[in-house]
Design a protein around this motif. Structure first.
Motif, PDB file in Angstrom:
ATOM      1  N   LEU A 100       6.158   7.253 -13.574  1.00 47.87           N
ATOM      2  CA  LEU A 100       5.265   6.872 -12.482  1.00 47.87           C
ATOM      3  C   LEU A 100       4.216   5.881 -12.976  1.00 47.87           C
ATOM      4  O   LEU A 100       3.968   4.854 -12.342  1.00 47.87           O
ATOM      5  CB  LEU A 100       4.592   8.104 -11.880  1.00 47.87           C
ATOM      6  CG  LEU A 100       3.563   7.847 -10.774  1.00 47.87           C
ATOM      7  CD1 LEU A 100       4.162   7.084  -9.608  1.00 47.87           C
ATOM      8  CD2 LEU A 100       2.965   9.163 -10.317  1.00 47.87           C
ATOM      9  N   ALA A 101       3.620   6.170 -14.122  1.00 47.61           N
ATOM     10  CA  ALA A 101       2.601   5.273 -14.685  1.00 47.61           C
ATOM     11  C   ALA A 101       3.183   3.889 -14.969  1.00 47.61           C
ATOM     12  O   ALA A 101       2.538   2.871 -14.707  1.00 47.61           O
ATOM     13  CB  ALA A 101       2.004   5.882 -15.951  1.00 47.61           C
ATOM     14  N   LYS A 102       4.415   3.839 -15.472  1.00 50.25           N
ATOM     15  CA  LYS A 102       5.070   2.554 -15.730  1.00 50.25           C
ATOM     16  C   LYS A 102       5.296   1.778 -14.437  1.00 50.25           C
ATOM     17  O   LYS A 102       5.081   0.569 -14.379  1.00 50.25           O
ATOM     18  CB  LYS A 102       6.428   2.773 -16.420  1.00 50.25           C
ATOM     19  CG  LYS A 102       6.359   3.140 -17.860  1.00 50.25           C
ATOM     20  CD  LYS A 102       7.780   3.268 -18.388  1.00 50.25           C
ATOM     21  CE  LYS A 102       7.846   3.843 -19.760  1.00 50.25           C
ATOM     22  NZ  LYS A 102       9.245   4.028 -20.215  1.00 50.25           N
ATOM     23  N   ALA A 103       5.748   2.473 -13.405  1.00 51.36           N
ATOM     24  CA  ALA A 103       6.010   1.819 -12.125  1.00 51.36           C
ATOM     25  C   ALA A 103       4.727   1.260 -11.515  1.00 51.36           C
ATOM     26  O   ALA A 103       4.706   0.134 -11.018  1.00 51.36           O
ATOM     27  CB  ALA A 103       6.678   2.802 -11.160  1.00 51.36           C
ATOM     28  N   VAL A 104       3.658   2.037 -11.573  1.00 50.14           N
ATOM     29  CA  VAL A 104       2.377   1.579 -11.044  1.00 50.14           C
ATOM     30  C   VAL A 104       1.874   0.386 -11.851  1.00 50.14           C
ATOM     31  O   VAL A 104       1.445  -0.623 -11.289  1.00 50.14           O
ATOM     32  CB  VAL A 104       1.345   2.727 -11.012  1.00 50.14           C
ATOM     33  CG1 VAL A 104      -0.049   2.201 -10.707  1.00 50.14           C
ATOM     34  CG2 VAL A 104       1.751   3.785  -9.989  1.00 50.14           C
ATOM     35  N   ALA A 105       1.950   0.478 -13.167  1.00 49.99           N
ATOM     36  CA  ALA A 105       1.478  -0.615 -14.027  1.00 49.99           C
ATOM     37  C   ALA A 105       2.262  -1.902 -13.763  1.00 49.99           C
ATOM     38  O   ALA A 105       1.682  -3.000 -13.772  1.00 49.99           O
ATOM     39  CB  ALA A 105       1.594  -0.217 -15.490  1.00 49.99           C
ATOM     40  N   ALA A 106       3.552  -1.793 -13.498  1.00 50.56           N
ATOM     41  CA  ALA A 106       4.371  -2.977 -13.247  1.00 50.56           C
ATOM     42  C   ALA A 106       3.926  -3.707 -11.982  1.00 50.56           C
ATOM     43  O   ALA A 106       3.930  -4.939 -11.937  1.00 50.56           O
ATOM     44  CB  ALA A 106       5.845  -2.577 -13.124  1.00 50.56           C
ATOM     45  N   VAL A 107       3.517  -2.970 -10.964  1.00 51.43           N
ATOM     46  CA  VAL A 107       3.087  -3.604  -9.715  1.00 51.43           C
ATOM     47  C   VAL A 107       1.644  -4.076  -9.814  1.00 51.43           C
ATOM     48  O   VAL A 107       1.296  -5.152  -9.349  1.00 51.43           O
ATOM     49  CB  VAL A 107       3.267  -2.637  -8.518  1.00 51.43           C
ATOM     50  CG1 VAL A 107       2.657  -3.215  -7.253  1.00 51.43           C
ATOM     51  CG2 VAL A 107       4.744  -2.342  -8.308  1.00 51.43           C
ATOM     52  N   VAL A 108       0.804  -3.290 -10.431  1.00 52.88           N
ATOM     53  CA  VAL A 108      -0.620  -3.614 -10.526  1.00 52.88           C
ATOM     54  C   VAL A 108      -0.875  -4.775 -11.483  1.00 52.88           C
ATOM     55  O   VAL A 108      -1.813  -5.547 -11.301  1.00 52.88           O
ATOM     56  CB  VAL A 108      -1.429  -2.362 -10.950  1.00 52.88           C
ATOM     57  CG1 VAL A 108      -2.855  -2.699 -11.299  1.00 52.88           C
ATOM     58  CG2 VAL A 108      -1.382  -1.322  -9.841  1.00 52.88           C
ATOM     59  N   GLY A 109      -0.024  -4.941 -12.469  1.00 55.13           N
ATOM     60  CA  GLY A 109      -0.218  -5.938 -13.513  1.00 55.13           C
ATOM     61  C   GLY A 109      -0.455  -7.346 -13.027  1.00 55.13           C
ATOM     62  O   GLY A 109      -1.238  -8.086 -13.605  1.00 55.13           O
ATOM     63  N   GLY A 110       0.188  -7.755 -11.961  1.00 50.72           N
ATOM     64  CA  GLY A 110       0.056  -9.117 -11.481  1.00 50.72           C
ATOM     65  C   GLY A 110      -0.981  -9.304 -10.381  1.00 50.72           C
ATOM     66  O   GLY A 110      -1.047 -10.357  -9.776  1.00 50.72           O
ATOM     67  N   ARG A 111      -1.791  -8.315 -10.134  1.00 51.55           N
ATOM     68  CA  ARG A 111      -2.758  -8.372  -9.034  1.00 51.55           C
ATOM     69  C   ARG A 111      -4.146  -8.706  -9.536  1.00 51.55           C
ATOM     70  O   ARG A 111      -4.554  -8.243 -10.580  1.00 51.55           O
ATOM     71  CB  ARG A 111      -2.819  -7.032  -8.311  1.00 51.55           C
ATOM     72  CG  ARG A 111      -1.573  -6.700  -7.578  1.00 51.55           C
ATOM     73  CD  ARG A 111      -1.687  -5.313  -6.953  1.00 51.55           C
ATOM     74  NE  ARG A 111      -0.801  -5.258  -5.818  1.00 51.55           N
ATOM     75  CZ  ARG A 111      -1.145  -5.575  -4.574  1.00 51.55           C
ATOM     76  NH1 ARG A 111      -2.378  -5.891  -4.288  1.00 51.55           N
ATOM     77  NH2 ARG A 111      -0.274  -5.539  -3.600  1.00 51.55           N
ATOM     78  N   SER A 112      -4.880  -9.449  -8.714  1.00 52.80           N
ATOM     79  CA  SER A 112      -6.268  -9.743  -9.066  1.00 52.80           C
ATOM     80  C   SER A 112      -7.199  -8.638  -8.578  1.00 52.80           C
ATOM     81  O   SER A 112      -8.295  -8.470  -9.104  1.00 52.80           O
ATOM     82  CB  SER A 112      -6.694 -11.087  -8.462  1.00 52.80           C
ATOM     83  OG  SER A 112      -6.568 -11.050  -7.053  1.00 52.80           O
ATOM     84  N   GLU A 113      -6.757  -7.889  -7.572  1.00 53.17           N
ATOM     85  CA  GLU A 113      -7.577  -6.815  -7.012  1.00 53.17           C
ATOM     86  C   GLU A 113      -6.677  -5.647  -6.641  1.00 53.17           C
ATOM     87  O   GLU A 113      -5.600  -5.845  -6.081  1.00 53.17           O
ATOM     88  CB  GLU A 113      -8.306  -7.332  -5.768  1.00 53.17           C
ATOM     89  CG  GLU A 113      -9.237  -6.343  -5.137  1.00 53.17           C
ATOM     90  CD  GLU A 113      -9.932  -6.897  -3.895  1.00 53.17           C
ATOM     91  OE1 GLU A 113     -10.898  -6.266  -3.464  1.00 53.17           O
ATOM     92  OE2 GLU A 113      -9.491  -7.936  -3.361  1.00 53.17           O
ATOM     93  N   THR A 114      -7.137  -4.442  -6.939  1.00 46.86           N
ATOM     94  CA  THR A 114      -6.392  -3.247  -6.558  1.00 46.86           C
ATOM     95  C   THR A 114      -7.348  -2.191  -6.015  1.00 46.86           C
ATOM     96  O   THR A 114      -8.492  -2.105  -6.450  1.00 46.86           O
ATOM     97  CB  THR A 114      -5.628  -2.630  -7.747  1.00 46.86           C
ATOM     98  OG1 THR A 114      -6.551  -2.285  -8.762  1.00 46.86           O
ATOM     99  CG2 THR A 114      -4.578  -3.564  -8.291  1.00 46.86           C
ATOM    100  N   PRO A 115      -6.853  -1.400  -5.085  1.00 42.64           N
ATOM    101  CA  PRO A 115      -7.661  -0.274  -4.608  1.00 42.64           C
ATOM    102  C   PRO A 115      -7.575   0.864  -5.624  1.00 42.64           C
ATOM    103  O   PRO A 115      -6.763   0.799  -6.553  1.00 42.64           O
ATOM    104  CB  PRO A 115      -6.962   0.111  -3.304  1.00 42.64           C
ATOM    105  CG  PRO A 115      -5.527  -0.254  -3.549  1.00 42.64           C
ATOM    106  CD  PRO A 115      -5.585  -1.501  -4.397  1.00 42.64           C
ATOM    107  N   PRO A 116      -8.378   1.914  -5.454  1.00 39.48           N
ATOM    108  CA  PRO A 116      -8.219   3.080  -6.327  1.00 39.48           C
ATOM    109  C   PRO A 116      -6.808   3.654  -6.155  1.00 39.48           C
ATOM    110  O   PRO A 116      -6.295   3.720  -5.034  1.00 39.48           O
ATOM    111  CB  PRO A 116      -9.269   4.064  -5.811  1.00 39.48           C
ATOM    112  CG  PRO A 116     -10.217   3.253  -5.005  1.00 39.48           C
ATOM    113  CD  PRO A 116      -9.457   2.080  -4.489  1.00 39.48           C
ATOM    114  N   ILE A 117      -6.211   4.044  -7.274  1.00 41.59           N
ATOM    115  CA  ILE A 117      -4.849   4.585  -7.235  1.00 41.59           C
ATOM    116  C   ILE A 117      -4.833   5.953  -7.892  1.00 41.59           C
ATOM    117  O   ILE A 117      -5.208   6.099  -9.062  1.00 41.59           O
ATOM    118  CB  ILE A 117      -3.848   3.661  -7.960  1.00 41.59           C
ATOM    119  CG1 ILE A 117      -3.862   2.265  -7.340  1.00 41.59           C
ATOM    120  CG2 ILE A 117      -2.441   4.262  -7.915  1.00 41.59           C
ATOM    121  CD1 ILE A 117      -3.099   1.236  -8.140  1.00 41.59           C
TER     122      ILE A 117
END
Length: 148
Positions: free
Chosen positions: A65-82
């Motif tokens: 799960l952590a890997k999947a989240v990191a893969a999507v979040v990695g390319g973002r300039s802004e993220t909400p709390p996860i």
């Protein structure tokens, strides 16, 4: 998670689920809320080392799960709390249970796998039928537009 109700999204490691997570993050930014990324897993003990195997299954699910989240979040300039939740049980049941206090449940449908769906049923269909919150089902192979 305090504040506005979160958006819950099913994350199973597939490309379709990665797109669903990406869409949930976009929607959360628009709504000013957090995201609860949920991964379901099933434990089937195979011997005397069941407790050790259970702990290993719990650990593996959390790591994936952590890997999947990191893969999507990695390319973002802004993220909400996860919030990341790894829970034992069937995918539809786990997603429905963890979305009871949510604003929205986001799931992805998958291509193919007709035999599996005929025998076990579709997770996205079960969620859409039984969830008490609105459900967004992203069709297989469809990329949601990015929010800027």
């Amino acid at each position: 998670m305090s504040g506005p109700k979160p958006i819950v999204v099913g994350v199973d490691g597939s490309e379709a689920a990665q797109r669903a997570l990406d869409r949930a993050l976009d929607e959360a930014l628009l709504r000013g809320c957090g995201v609860r990324a949920v991964r379901a897993w099933v434990f089937e003990p195979l011997g005397l080392t069941a407790l050790a195997a259970l702990r290993e299954a719990e650990h593996w699910a959390a790591v994936e799960l952590a890997k999947a989240v990191a893969a999507v979040v990695g390319g973002r300039s802004e993220t909400p709390p996860i919030e990341q939740v790894s829970a034992e049980g069937g995918p539809a049941e786990v997603l429905i249970r963890h979305s009871e206090d949510a604003a929205l449940l986001v799931v992805a449908s998958h291509r193919g796998e007709r035999l599996r769906k005929a025998v076990l049923g579709s997770v996205s269909t079960a969620c859409a039928r039984r969830s008490t919150v609105p459900v967004v089902v992203l069709p297989a192979g469809v990329n949601a537009p990015r929010v800027s």
